[in-house]
Design an enzyme around this catalytic site. Structure first.
Site, PDB file in Angstrom:
ATOM      1  N   LYS A  80     -29.675  -1.893  11.773  1.00  0.00           N
ATOM      2  CA  LYS A  80     -28.548  -1.574  12.647  1.00  0.00           C
ATOM      3  C   LYS A  80     -28.289  -0.064  12.625  1.00  0.00           C
ATOM      4  CE  LYS A  80     -23.654  -3.038  12.941  1.00  0.00           C
ATOM      5  NZ  LYS A  80     -22.678  -3.916  12.237  1.00  0.00           N
ATOM      6  N   SER A 155     -20.787  -7.177  15.248  1.00  0.00           N
ATOM      7  CA  SER A 155     -21.272  -5.887  15.692  1.00  0.00           C
ATOM      8  C   SER A 155     -22.767  -5.671  15.472  1.00  0.00           C
ATOM      9  CB  SER A 155     -20.500  -4.769  14.956  1.00  0.00           C
ATOM     10  OG  SER A 155     -20.714  -4.828  13.555  1.00  0.00           O
ATOM     11  N   SER A 179     -19.733  -9.793  11.714  1.00  0.00           N
ATOM     12  CA  SER A 179     -20.801  -9.020  12.325  1.00  0.00           C
ATOM     13  C   SER A 179     -22.216  -9.306  11.860  1.00  0.00           C
ATOM     14  CB  SER A 179     -20.526  -7.529  12.153  1.00  0.00           C
ATOM     15  OG  SER A 179     -19.305  -7.169  12.731  1.00  0.00           O
TER      16      SER A 179
END
Length: 468
Positions: A80, A155, A179
């Site tokens: 990420k 996320s 997330s």
């Protein structure tokens, strides 16, 4: 062969490379080709890491020379774009950080590399990693590989979409309220948030509130989650929450000498749940009972007294708002949806903040009591399957709720720091993956991974991939 490689898990790829049945170069190239073919539609990848093929060649040469290698030797992984990566763009989903290139790796990235993993790419996220959908002004919106009109979650939605679509076998994600687990459920992959502090947060941003943030792996299989967790966990001498030795485990291990005790729920104060999601949780409970577990429908009264999502909101506003204000000052024209929303949210009073903290302590006490009687809690990951883009207020089982409601079943385990895992176990009537969530007591990672592995073997949806 290429199709096999992009749908194999990291454990199998590592074995294929180690036994020289396939080269690391072939594996990395297969995933780069898959990115080129599918990412224009998905927008999961924001940056390709320079030198991945060179690293793969070096990995193959090392094997040819007979050198000792790590458990992920030659296997590509993604991260990420909130994880610092040395020499590779880390832009955090915002024009405010456009062009930012860190000098050092986050601890988790460094540990994956130390195990032989090759950083392939960085994946998309919401602005500052704060929202239930991965969309931002800098790198745009990620689409779900099962249905491009739906979200891949937030996320860590770029990470989940990349793994589901065969662009990456294994990835690093972070989790404040949903997330890691939510995006995994939205795209049909697996994800694990271990006990708070098990995996250091060093090299991630934002850090507020760090007592709720977790790092966790996403993967195609439970055995990959177990492998990644074994590599990522343990103190690094920099994160003051990461202090427990990795070998300590309070769980049952992989061969319990008595039936596993499982409680399951779909409500207990957490709000309405889509009927198909609820049915999937019950199907998982029935499967575990059929496999010899002792299974009961349960409720946890503390969840009904103190709504975890409301507590999280009060605490989050108090701690995150000043941090965001500092970062965005002078850059107001570059603010996206959540930072704008947060700026306009009333401050939490000190009294309400203290009351919320005390309520979280009650939740911890309630879970401590629950896990004296049960080894595992089985419940939904998200309250609905993957939703359409730009979710606003929506209706679940006849009740209208806010978009934050998708995280009502995951946020209790961020507030309390309990370990929790997400895995697919069903499919909605319109073809979207449905996940279930497994939680256990603090530092009982072996319990979750053992039961998840069992449940994976019973799953009616194993080895299903989106048709991209």
């Amino acid at each position: 062969m290429t199709t096999d490689l992009i749908h194999s898990d990291a454990t199998e790829l590592a074995e294929l490379i180690r036994t020289r049945r396939v080269s690391s170069v072939e594996v990395v190239q297969a995933h780069l080709d898959r990115i080129e073919a599918t990412d224009p539609e998905l927008n999961a990848i924001v940056t390709l890491a320079d030198g991945a093929l060179d690293a793969a060649r070096a990995a193959d040469e090392k094997l040819a020379a007979g050198a000792e290698v790590g458990p992920l030797h030659g296997v590509p992984f993604t991260a990420k774009d909130s994880f610092d990566t040395a020499g590779v763009l880390t832009q955090r989903g915002s024009p405010m950080f456009a062009g930012r290139v860190p000098d050092t790796d986050a601890t988790s990235v460094a540990r994956m590399k130390h195990a032989g993993g090759i950083l392939l790419a960085k994946t998309n996220l919401p602005e500052f990693s704060y929202w239930i959908e991965s969309d931002n002004l800098l790198t745009g919106r990620t689409n779900n590989p099962w249905d491009l009109n739906r979200s891949a979650g937030g996320s860590s939605g770029g990470e989940s979409a990349a793994i589901a679509a065969g662009m990456s076998p294994l990835g690093l994600a972070s989790d404040l309220s949903i997330s890691v687990r939510g995006p995994a459920a939205d795209t049909g992959v697996a994800a694990f948030k271990a006990t708070h502090g098990r995996v250091p947060m060093t090299g991630l941003w934002p850090r507020e509130p760090r007592r709720n943030w977790h790092v966790g792996p996403m993967a195609r299989s439970i055995r990959d989650l177990a492998l990644a967790y074994s590599l990522l966990s343990g103190p690094d001498g920099a994160d003051g929450f990461a202090v427990v030795p990795p070998e300590f485990d309070a769980g049952l291990g992989t061969s319990p000498d008595r039936p596993v005790r499982v409680g399951w729920l779909v409500d207990s104060g957490l709000g309405p749940t889509d009927p198909e999601v609820a049915a999937t949780v019950q199907a998982a409970a029935d499967a575990l009972e059929g496999a010899g577990a002792r299974v009961d429908a349960v409720n946890i009264p503390a969840l009904e007294r103190d709504n975890p999502l409301e507590l999280w909101t009060k605490l989050n506003v108090m701690e995150v708002k000043p941090a965001f204000r500092k970062v965005t000052e002078g850059h107001e024209d570059q603010m996206f949806s959540y930072s704008k929303f947060l700026a306009g949210t009333p401050d939490t009073s000190v009294e309400d903040f203290v009351l919320a903290e005390q309520a979280v302590e009650r939740l911890r006490d309630a879970f401590a009591e629950y896990f004296q009687r049960y080894d595992l809690l089985l419940l939904p990951v998200t309250t609905i399957p993957a939703h359409e883009h730009q979710l606003g207020d929506f209706t679940v089982d006849g009740r209208t709720v806010s978009p934050f409601h998708v995280s009502s079943t995951t946020v209790p385990f961020n507030l309390t720091g309990l370990p929790a895992l997400s895995m697919r176990f069903g499919t909605s009537s319109d073809g979207m993956p449905i996940g279930v969530q497994l939680a256990a007591t603090w530092h009982a990672e072996s319990t979750i991974l053992h039961i998840a592995s069992l449940l994976e073997s019973l799953s009616p949806v194993r080895d299903q991939h989106p048709a991209l």
